[in-house]
Design an enzyme around this catalytic site. Structure first.
Site: not given
Ligand code: AOF
Ligand code: ZN
Length: 356
Positions: A298, A292, A194, A83, A58
């Site tokens: 395990s 392996g 990977r 976030c 964002e």
């Molecule tokens: C968003 N937009 O593009 C992403 C989010 O340590 P930081 O500041 O990079 O925060 C990581 C956390 O933010 C991650 O655990 C997840 O909850 C959120 N990722 N959120 O709004 C983003 N990559």
């Molecule tokens: Zn964010």
């Protein structure tokens, strides 16, 4: 909260496509894409979270527009709930959205991170922003492109994927020398696998017998961290993996060199504890276990695995000192994932892990 038009859904889909441009550089963070439309629904900015520790999707979309841009008719689309929490690498995205007075936000899925999980939406709504959350139709895509993220947030351990190749008669190796079971085409598959993991784990014998490079030769992204299981710390990482980052899990030494760490553990078989240490101490959110057979057996016996990819070569083989592939006898689903040349890749999914 979810009266979304077909156009909204199309643009959300676009956000998921944008998210995938990050390859593996955001790990262990999720891949996230965002875009902004104007009053006419035209897309005026697009972005994706590019690298762990760097600005979120964002923020990067907003940065593409002038500082004093007027957002009063705009909509922000984002594949994951913005976030709202602090004490992390970057400031909360919700703060910037409020500061820019973006009136409408359309979201693909909730963020499973317990610090967010609906609280991002709540914060925006409380400030009078119209928030629309898609009605779960993007959950499967989100869980697919960010498999590790759900496992990390819910179980506090890395995503564990197993991979091996076997002949029709279940032989996966020879104790004395390397067998080339997969073909050049399945190598591409392996390297893509990977590339989707932050680390690759192998045992001491695999290093000694196969001398694998454990890098990305046929896929784009950052080379995964190498994790070696080496009880007595006998392998000199510089000799086999010079300049690569790695961790040796062992019972003898605790040490930190520039590229390589030695993690001393009490019990090499205590996967639960050792994996949780790897997650907490090194922020490794996904591990591809390439063998392996002793290690695969395990980890399989603990049930602490998420996916297993088994490449089956249709030929049978006889070899002097055969090593047999493990079997999966858990509550797991099986599907043909891909047929590559004349080899078949089977995908097992551990159904006892609820977060998938
Ligand atoms: C968003 N937009 O593009 C992403 C989010 O340590 P930081 O500041 O990079 O925060 C990581 C956390 O933010 C991650 O655990 C997840 O909850 C959120 N990722 N959120 O709004 C983003 N990559
Ligand atoms: Zn964010």
């Amino acid at each position: 909260m979810n009266n979304l038009s077909d156009y909204d859904l199309l643009l959300l889909k676009r956000c998921f496509t944008l998210a995938e441009n990050a390859f593996n550089y955001t790990l262990p963070n999720p891949k996230v894409g965002a875009l902004i439309t104007n009053a006419y629904g035209n897309v005026i900015a697009e972005a994706w979270h590019q690298k762990f520790g760097e600005p979120h999707a964002e923020v990067l979309a907003i940065t593409q527009l002038p500082q004093n841009f007027d957002y009063h008719d705009c909509t922000l689309y984002v594949s994951l709930e913005p976030c709202c929490h602090s004490h992390k690498k970057t400031p909360p995205c919700t703060d910037l959205i409020l500061q820019k007075k973006i009136p409408r936000v359309v979201i693909g899925t909730l963020d499973p991170n317990p610090h967010v999980q609906g609280k991002g939406i709540q914060k925006l709504q409380q400030a009078g922003i119209k928030v629309f959350l898609a009605h779960q139709q993007f959950e499967p895509i989100q869980k697919n492109i960010n498999k590790h993220f759900y496992v990390n947030q819910i179980h506090h351990r890395p995503l564990i994927t197993l991979k091996w190749a076997e002949y029709q008669n279940k032989i996966m190796g020879d104790t004395q020398h390397r067998l080339f079971i997969s073909n050049p085409y399945t190598q591409y598959f392996t390297h893509a696998l990977r590339a989707n993991h932050q680390a690759i784990l192998v045992g001491k014998n695999t290093v000694l017998i196969d001398k694998p490079q454990l890098n990305l030769r046929y896929a784009i992204g950052k080379n995964p961290t190498i994790i070696l299981l080496d009880t007595h710390a006998e392998i000199n990482p510089q000799q086999y993996f010079s300049n690569r980052h790695g961790i040796t899990i062992n019972k003898k030494i605790q040490d930190q060199k520039v590229h390589w760490h030695f993690l001393q553990v009490h019990d090499m078989h205590d996967w639960k504890n050792n994996l949780s240490t790897i997650y907490k101490q090194y922020q490794i959110g996904s591990i591809l276990i390439e063998g392996g057979s002793t290690i695969l057996r395990s980890i399989l016996s603990t049930g602490l695995w998420d996916y297993a990819y088994v490449i089956v070569n249709p030929e049978t083989i006889s070899t002097k000192n055969p090593v047999y592939a493990p079997s999966i006898n858990h509550h797991a689903s099986l599907q043909v994932f891909e047929t590559i040349h004349n080899h078949t890749v089977f995908q097992w999914k551990n159904l006892s892990i609820k977060s998938h």
